[in-house]
Design an enzyme around this catalytic site. Structure first.
Site, mmCIF file in Angstrom:
data_model
loop_
_atom_site.group_PDB
_atom_site.id
_atom_site.type_symbol
_atom_site.label_atom_id
_atom_site.label_comp_id
_atom_site.label_asym_id
_atom_site.label_seq_id
_atom_site.Cartn_x
_atom_site.Cartn_y
_atom_site.Cartn_z
ATOM 1 N N GLN A 11 49.064 35.738 69.000
ATOM 2 C CA GLN A 11 48.036 34.766 69.367
ATOM 3 C C GLN A 11 46.631 35.376 69.381
ATOM 4 O O GLN A 11 45.696 34.816 68.816
ATOM 5 C CB GLN A 11 48.357 34.165 70.748
ATOM 6 N N TYR A 125 58.818 44.729 81.963
ATOM 7 C CA TYR A 125 57.615 44.432 81.172
ATOM 8 C C TYR A 125 56.365 44.915 81.902
ATOM 9 O O TYR A 125 55.527 45.621 81.325
ATOM 10 C CB TYR A 125 57.534 42.932 80.909
ATOM 11 N N TRP A 150 48.792 34.081 81.106
ATOM 12 C CA TRP A 150 49.132 32.718 80.682
ATOM 13 C C TRP A 150 48.420 32.337 79.373
ATOM 14 O O TRP A 150 47.767 31.292 79.271
ATOM 15 C CB TRP A 150 48.791 31.717 81.787
#
Length: 284
Positions: A11, A125, A150
């Site tokens: 992204q 993570y 997010w």
């Protein structure tokens, strides 16, 4: 200015390509076939030969749940590789930007997390990303660690695209309501990285760790309602606790990030995620 980006299809990497094109900044992006983060020395070798003015690591192991059973591999990708990149950049006196995460915190505090708050990751993570931050900071070069949360865009596998997909076949959904954070458009992260890159290349003393997330802070359930409202989808959202949606990795209950330091240092303000969603839906 020329930017070298580790990552190409994620992204943030995709948003960096678009932002640099609009800005007129030269950019080279490296897909996994050219720069595999499971080979930290190989990544460092690329930096040793680059003519870029700044390096951004926009690649990572981001499969949060899978990291629980693959922590050793995730550690190589999220910790060893960024450390090797940062050391290679330090050797060449090239500024380095590392994208990190809210998962370095345990989410137990009520207030928004400041960059210098005590870290305490809940899972693999977060541990591997924190180890990466520590390796970057210890490399001895000029760096910025940018923690965000997010993240969404209109293409990747993220909460926004998932909600929109589910709303095509369902008119009611149960969504977690006891986790809170600031949804962050990938486009805004890319633009922030560009601003930071220019400041670092110009020699500004801004090395350190910063936070960047969207505004306002909401729960996942509130976020879902806003997505459906913007899209004109008639979907009923029922609030549920995290315990009703168990996952292998525990998520922070509070992912709110205090972003004031970044605004003070470089004038970068928190992006309004509702505006970003509206633009996404308009261009779709």
């Amino acid at each position: 200015m020329k930017i070298l980006v580790f990552g190409k299809t994620g992204q943030v990497a995709r948003a960096l390509i678009a932002a640099c094109k609009q800005d007129g900044t030269a950019i080279v992006t490296l897909p996994r076939a050219q720069a595999d983060l499971s080979d930290p020395d190989g990544c460092a070798a690329i930096i040793a030969e680059t003519d870029a003015d700044v390096v951004i690591n926009a690649a990572a192991w981001t499969a949060v749940d899978d990291a629980e059973e693959n922590e050793a591999t995730a550690h190589v990708i999220n910790a060893n590789a960024p450390g090797a990149m940062a050391r290679a950049c330090a050797k060449r006196t090239i500024p380095f930007i590392q994208i990190s995460t809210d998962y370095v915190f345990d989410g137990s505090e009520g207030a928004a997390w400041a960059p210098d708050d005590q870290t305490n990751p809940l899972g693999a993570y977060g541990r591997t990303k924190l180890a990466g931050e520590q390796a970057v900071a210890a490399a001895g070069g000029t760096y910025v660690i940018l923690r965000t949360a997010w993240v969404f865009d209109d293409e990747g596998k993220n909460f926004v695209t998932t909600m929109l997909r589910l709303s095509e076949t369902r008119n009611a959904l149960n969504v977690v309501a006891d986790q809170t954070g600031g949804p962050t458009p990938a486009k805004a992260i890319a633009e922030a990285c560009l601003t930071i890159s220019k400041a670092l290349v110009a020699g500004k003393s801004v090395s350190g760790t910063y936070h960047f997330s969207g505004t306002p802070d909401v729960s996942w359930a509130e976020f879902a309602r806003a997505i459906f409202a913007a899209a004109g989808r008639d979907v009923t959202v029922t609030d549920i606790p995290s315990s009703a949606y168990p996952t292998p990795a525990k998520r922070p209950a509070n992912s709110r990030l205090d972003c004031a330091d970044l605004e003070r240092a470089l004038g970068i303000k928190r992006p309004a995620w509702k505006d970003a969603i509206a633009r996404m839906l308009t261009s779709a």
